[in-house]
Design a protein around this motif. Structure first.
Motif, mmCIF file in Angstrom:
data_model
loop_
_atom_site.group_PDB
_atom_site.id
_atom_site.type_symbol
_atom_site.label_atom_id
_atom_site.label_comp_id
_atom_site.label_asym_id
_atom_site.label_seq_id
_atom_site.Cartn_x
_atom_site.Cartn_y
_atom_site.Cartn_z
ATOM 1 N N ALA A 173 0.846 -1.198 0.000
ATOM 2 C CA ALA A 173 0.000 0.000 0.000
ATOM 3 C C ALA A 173 0.877 1.243 0.000
ATOM 4 N N PRO A 174 0.314 2.386 -0.374
ATOM 5 C CA PRO A 174 1.026 3.648 -0.207
ATOM 6 C C PRO A 174 1.011 4.069 1.259
ATOM 7 N N ALA A 175 1.512 5.261 1.551
ATOM 8 C CA ALA A 175 1.575 5.754 2.928
ATOM 9 C C ALA A 175 0.209 5.658 3.600
ATOM 10 N N PHE A 176 0.186 5.144 4.814
ATOM 11 C CA PHE A 176 -1.062 4.981 5.551
ATOM 12 C C PHE A 176 -1.164 6.028 6.654
ATOM 13 N N THR A 177 -2.351 6.217 7.164
ATOM 14 C CA THR A 177 -2.560 7.204 8.225
ATOM 15 C C THR A 177 -1.911 6.727 9.522
ATOM 16 N N HIS A 178 -1.576 7.690 10.380
ATOM 17 C CA HIS A 178 -0.943 7.371 11.651
ATOM 18 C C HIS A 178 -1.824 6.427 12.465
ATOM 19 N N ARG A 179 -1.183 5.497 13.182
ATOM 20 C CA ARG A 179 -1.918 4.524 13.981
ATOM 21 C C ARG A 179 -0.969 3.906 15.008
ATOM 22 N N GLN A 180 -1.517 3.124 15.896
ATOM 23 C CA GLN A 180 -0.678 2.378 16.820
ATOM 24 C C GLN A 180 0.185 1.395 16.049
ATOM 25 N N ARG A 181 1.404 1.190 16.530
ATOM 26 C CA ARG A 181 2.251 0.175 15.912
ATOM 27 C C ARG A 181 1.572 -1.183 16.019
ATOM 28 N N GLY A 182 1.471 -1.851 14.887
ATOM 29 C CA GLY A 182 0.846 -3.163 14.869
ATOM 30 C C GLY A 182 -0.595 -3.174 14.419
ATOM 31 N N ALA A 183 -1.217 -1.994 14.308
ATOM 32 C CA ALA A 183 -2.612 -1.934 13.867
ATOM 33 C C ALA A 183 -2.699 -2.250 12.379
ATOM 34 N N ALA A 184 -3.714 -3.015 11.993
ATOM 35 C CA ALA A 184 -3.856 -3.485 10.617
ATOM 36 C C ALA A 184 -3.989 -2.328 9.636
ATOM 37 N N ILE A 185 -3.624 -2.601 8.378
ATOM 38 C CA ILE A 185 -3.632 -1.596 7.313
ATOM 39 C C ILE A 185 -4.547 -2.080 6.195
ATOM 40 N N GLN A 186 -5.396 -1.184 5.708
ATOM 41 C CA GLN A 186 -6.311 -1.551 4.642
ATOM 42 C C GLN A 186 -5.605 -1.463 3.297
ATOM 43 N N VAL A 187 -5.698 -2.546 2.552
ATOM 44 C CA VAL A 187 -5.166 -2.609 1.191
ATOM 45 C C VAL A 187 -6.339 -2.967 0.291
ATOM 46 N N ASP A 188 -6.966 -1.936 -0.300
ATOM 47 C CA ASP A 188 -8.215 -2.108 -1.048
ATOM 48 C C ASP A 188 -9.258 -2.804 -0.157
ATOM 49 N N HIS A 189 -9.721 -3.994 -0.529
ATOM 50 C CA HIS A 189 -10.752 -4.642 0.276
ATOM 51 C C HIS A 189 -10.174 -5.609 1.313
ATOM 52 N N HIS A 190 -8.844 -5.648 1.418
ATOM 53 C CA HIS A 190 -8.203 -6.513 2.417
ATOM 54 C C HIS A 190 -7.822 -5.691 3.652
ATOM 55 N N HIS A 191 -7.791 -6.349 4.809
ATOM 56 C CA HIS A 191 -7.173 -5.802 6.008
ATOM 57 C C HIS A 191 -5.944 -6.652 6.291
ATOM 58 N N VAL A 192 -4.771 -6.027 6.190
ATOM 59 C CA VAL A 192 -3.510 -6.753 6.213
ATOM 60 C C VAL A 192 -2.765 -6.443 7.509
ATOM 61 N N PRO A 193 -2.185 -7.444 8.156
ATOM 62 C CA PRO A 193 -1.368 -7.181 9.343
ATOM 63 C C PRO A 193 -0.294 -6.135 9.058
ATOM 64 N N TYR A 194 -0.021 -5.352 10.056
ATOM 65 C CA TYR A 194 0.859 -4.182 9.966
ATOM 66 C C TYR A 194 2.213 -4.514 9.324
ATOM 67 N N SER A 195 2.914 -5.498 9.862
ATOM 68 C CA SER A 195 4.261 -5.797 9.378
ATOM 69 C C SER A 195 4.247 -6.320 7.950
ATOM 70 N N MET A 196 3.225 -7.087 7.602
ATOM 71 C CA MET A 196 3.154 -7.643 6.256
ATOM 72 C C MET A 196 2.884 -6.558 5.213
ATOM 73 N N ALA A 197 2.001 -5.626 5.518
ATOM 74 C CA ALA A 197 1.625 -4.603 4.541
ATOM 75 C C ALA A 197 2.826 -3.799 4.079
ATOM 76 N N SER A 198 3.735 -3.498 5.001
ATOM 77 C CA SER A 198 4.919 -2.710 4.650
ATOM 78 C C SER A 198 6.156 -3.560 4.438
ATOM 79 N N GLY A 199 6.180 -4.778 4.970
ATOM 80 C CA GLY A 199 7.404 -5.554 4.947
ATOM 81 C C GLY A 199 7.481 -6.671 3.937
ATOM 82 N N ALA A 200 6.342 -7.118 3.406
ATOM 83 C CA ALA A 200 6.352 -8.322 2.568
ATOM 84 C C ALA A 200 7.257 -8.196 1.350
ATOM 85 N N TYR A 201 7.313 -7.001 0.757
ATOM 86 C CA TYR A 201 8.072 -6.815 -0.476
ATOM 87 C C TYR A 201 9.510 -6.342 -0.240
#
Length: 492
Positions: free
Chosen positions: A405-433
């Motif tokens: 995903a592109p830059a996400f809004t501020h949140r608690q560390r570890g809070a899930a991130i929306q990627v279109d219609h998915h809700h992805v765990p925090y570390s995976m959304a930014s770290g998988a690639y």
């Protein structure tokens, strides 16, 4: 606003050498930009104005005597607040280090100074190099220049915000799990993660000052800038063997070949099967490929025959082994880390949580590390490095996304991130690639390629062969000419 703050460091250094610009004038331009914008970004956490001004004056006097200190003579730079700097506070975003004043420079910092660079200040980070945001207990939260409600990424959080907003032309930073590349993607700038062990990490936190040297794999030192030329210059200055770190090999930088982009073998991927990216990122990757085709270059759609799931598992195992003795954690640090792991493992769609559960991978090792387990993980890493080497052998470079995903809004560390219609765990959304290339040690350049409909930057990874950074940078420069180019955020 001075136009000087948007010029590349390479050009600024030449202007100073040619006496078209003084070091004092250049410093003042950046101090003015900092005074105008840093209070809303919190990018620079420790400003060293007095010493920078003294050093700029000395730089001008030296040049008047015919002395040239080096390739960055008189150019101000910033340093990520994980590198030790002589006499200048280095906190790593940790309350336990909030008053730590090192008595020596990190090796990479000393090499920049030796090349004539002037240390302007330290840039804000995630606490103890943790997380994909600029959140810590010492300084205020880092905000993204493109949208203050969004993060600039992490842990080179202030680094990326400072470069994007014209507060600094070059920042020395580090990457253990995407900490150069994800902020570059979020802030629309250029980043280089060199080959593992290309640049000494001596004087980098973690380890904390009282800890043994534990960060033996995957931590790399590189740079963030607004041009590829600046990344190349930075690498030439900071790379090389270090007597304090004998495992850094005395391998000279490679010499890039003079080959046209049309003759390059370029592979590209819009996404990997386990980790779907946002449609806007997928579209940006597709448009990048179209632009190359329009320039009579023939990139091939390709995904390596590589076990990304095994790489994810191995990365977090090895990270746990590297970190377990590297940090002197306070009870509050432990509490925060456990809260992060709980959120990361319980928030997001179940399929992704099952796939990426880093608490399940790393926590048992943190609680009970074994020498046998460490060596087994290193052996698995060797196999994955060989696999990636074999897959990349047929290509000059491979283009792929930086994050889901592109830059996400501020949140608690570890809070899930929306990627279109998915809700992805925090570390995976930014770290998988990004973490696969920390594990395998391959060098990567990030360039900006597009923007979302909301005006947030989108970057692209350009992956090269190990120990071939200069060739990678040369190809990245050619690709950038076709599909990239830095754009400054509005209002700066």
């Amino acid at each position: 606003m001075s136009n000087l703050v948007w010029k590349p460091a390479v050009e600024l250094a030449q202007m100073i050498r040619d006496r078209h610009l003084s070091a004092i004038e250049l410093l003042d331009a950046h101090l003015e930009q900092i005074a105008q914008h840093n209070s809303k970004l919190n990018a620079i956490c420790t400003l060293d104005e007095e010493n920078a001004r003294t050093r700029a004056k000395q730089a001008d006097e030296a040049l008047a005597r015919g002395e040239n200190w080096g390739a960055l003579h008189g150019v101000p730079v910033t340093i990520k607040d994980l590198f030790e700097t002589t006499g200048l506070r280095t906190t790593a975003g940790s309350m336990s280090l909030k008053n730590y004043i090192p008595q020596q420079d990190a090796t990479a910092v000393s090499r920049l100074r030796a090349a004539g660079a002037i240390v302007l200040g330290k840039t804000n980070v995630g606490d103890l190099a943790g997380g994909y945001q600029g959140l810590n207990d010492v300084f205020l939260r880092v905000n993204n220049p493109w949208n203050l409600e969004c993060t600039s990424g992490g842990t080179s959080s202030g680094s990326a915000a400072a470069i994007s907003a014209g507060l600094s032309p070059l920042d020395l930073c580090s990457d253990f799990g995407g900490s150069i590349r994800q902020p570059a993607h979020f802030c629309g700038i250029y980043g280089l993660k060199p080959t593992d062990r290309r640049v000494p990490t001596t004087g980098h936190i973690p380890e904390t000052p009282d800890a043994p040297r534990c960060m033996r794999q995957m931590l790399t030192v590189g740079g963030l800038a607004r041009s590829i030329q600046d990344l190349a210059l930075c690498l030439k200055i900071i790379a090389g063997a270090d007597v304090s770190q004998p495992e850094i090999p005395p391998i000279p930088l490679d010499q890039p070949t003079d080959t046209s982009l049309k003759s390059r073998r370029i592979a590209w991927s819009e996404e990997w099967s386990l980790y779907p990216v946002a449609e806007e990122i997928k579209s940006a990757m597709q448009q990048a490929a179209v632009k190359l085709v329009e320039a009579e270059i023939e990139p091939k759609l390709w995904v390596p025959n590589f076990d990304f799931y095994a790489a994810w598992q191995a990365y977090y195992k090895l990270a746990a082994y590297n970190l377990v003795y590297a940090q002197s954690l306070t009870p509050r640090d432990i509490q925060k880390n456990l809260a992060f792991l709980l959120r990361d493992s319980t928030q997001g769609d179940r399929s992704f949580r099952k796939l990426g559960n880093i608490a399940r991978i790393g926590l048992p090792i943190s609680l009970n590390p074994t020498l046998k387990g460490y060596f087994e993980t290193l052996t698995q890493r060797d196999d994955l490095i060989a696999s990636m080497d074999q897959e990349l052998a047929q290509w000059d470079v491979w283009l792929c996304p930086v994050a889901m995903a592109p830059a996400f809004t501020h949140r608690q560390r570890g809070a899930a991130i929306q990627v279109d219609h998915h809700h992805v765990p925090y570390s995976m959304a930014s770290g998988a690639y990004v973490v696969p290339f920390n594990l395998t040690g391959h060098p990567v350049v990030v360039i900006p390629i597009a923007q979302t409909k909301d005006g947030l930057p989108i970057g692209m990874q350009i992956v090269g062969k190990r120990w071939k950074e200069m060739e990678l940078l040369a190809i990245a420069q050619q690709i950038d000419t076709v599909i990239g180019g830095f754009r400054s955020p509005a209002g700066y």
